[in-house]
Write an enzyme that holds these catalytic residues in place. Sequence first.
Site, PDB file in Angstrom:
ATOM      1  N   HIS A  51       0.815  -1.221   0.000  1.00 12.27           N
ATOM      2  CA  HIS A  51       0.000   0.000   0.000  1.00 12.27           C
ATOM      3  C   HIS A  51       0.843   1.264   0.000  1.00 12.27           C
ATOM      4  O   HIS A  51       0.409   2.305   0.499  1.00 12.27           O
ATOM      5  CB  HIS A  51      -0.929   0.003   1.215  1.00 12.27           C
ATOM      6  N   ARG A  76       6.487  -6.323   3.915  1.00 11.20           N
ATOM      7  CA  ARG A  76       5.138  -6.801   3.567  1.00 11.20           C
ATOM      8  C   ARG A  76       5.067  -6.684   2.050  1.00 11.20           C
ATOM      9  O   ARG A  76       4.961  -5.585   1.501  1.00 11.20           O
ATOM     10  CB  ARG A  76       4.061  -5.966   4.260  1.00 11.20           C
ATOM     11  N   ASP A  90      16.321 -11.338  -1.895  1.00 10.02           N
ATOM     12  CA  ASP A  90      17.623 -11.136  -2.522  1.00 10.02           C
ATOM     13  C   ASP A  90      18.195  -9.766  -2.174  1.00 10.02           C
ATOM     14  O   ASP A  90      19.414  -9.584  -2.141  1.00 10.02           O
ATOM     15  CB  ASP A  90      17.517 -11.276  -4.042  1.00 10.02           C
ATOM     16  N   GLU A 154      -6.159 -11.707   7.128  1.00 11.48           N
ATOM     17  CA  GLU A 154      -6.951 -10.494   6.900  1.00 11.48           C
ATOM     18  C   GLU A 154      -8.184 -10.771   6.053  1.00 11.48           C
ATOM     19  O   GLU A 154      -8.690  -9.882   5.377  1.00 11.48           O
ATOM     20  CB  GLU A 154      -6.074  -9.424   6.248  1.00 11.48           C
ATOM     21  N   ASP A 180      -8.653  -5.097   6.693  1.00 12.88           N
ATOM     22  CA  ASP A 180      -9.091  -5.967   5.604  1.00 12.88           C
ATOM     23  C   ASP A 180      -9.963  -7.107   6.107  1.00 12.88           C
ATOM     24  O   ASP A 180     -10.856  -7.563   5.386  1.00 12.88           O
ATOM     25  CB  ASP A 180      -7.882  -6.522   4.850  1.00 12.88           C
TER      26      ASP A 180
END
Length: 263
Positions: A51, A76, A90, A154, A180
């Site tokens: 987000h 996240r 990575d 969520e 959510d």
Amino acid sequence: MKNFSHSSSLLKEKLQKQDLSIGSWLTIPHQAIVEILSTAGFEWLAIDMEHSPISIETIMNLIGHIQGNNMQALVRVSKNEEVAIKRVLDAGADGVIVPMIRNKYEAKKAVNFVKYPPIGKRGVGLNRAQKYGTAFDTYQNWVKNHAVVIAQIEHIDAVNNLEEILSVDGIDGIIVGPYDLSASMGYPGKYDREDVQKALHKIDVITKKLNKPLGFHVVDSDHRKLLEKINKGYSFLAFSLDFFFLGDKARDEMLLLKEKITK
């Protein structure tokens, strides 16, 4: 740069022992925000790719600043997808928080994208995490034993399938996303409703029954809200996020000032 030291596995150990670990959420992509939050005593910061407009190049720099300020760097990711997950790992992330895990199949997918064969299906690349090709064997062992995989709960489907999600080997814990979750039930942001509270209570009961660490993102910047979760047995806690800490303090102090000026 990651040195695969004992500190890199600290969060993993705390999750296994269900010891309290408090972090926060990073959405403002600037070194100064990381450095300021590091003075508060957070153990980890989660960079939000889902987000926020943060790019992968910026994420790698933020990971370095987080780790350089004695915190662990979680990301996240934008979705439960192979490339999204392996790119941040990575880049040197200590672990991932994978959004919208709804069932056992999706939880297994997340683990597969984190772990190398024969455990998982992650493709091999050489970048910051592998010290640019000079420490792949060391990193491979680190991923196997210390990389953190958090399933974000969520959606009401995840609540109904929680036992099977928590049964997946390689899932280190969960973190509840209340906004959510309430949205999946048709009431975005209304997580004080009785039916949403029942779903949250169900998460508590199942997770404790299976002796797994309880995680929650407390969006409010009021420490009393976090304390409520601690007192309920939650041990993996994200405390608010950067712009709420900044904005709430500014708004509160200006409101108090205006009240005194107008008296």
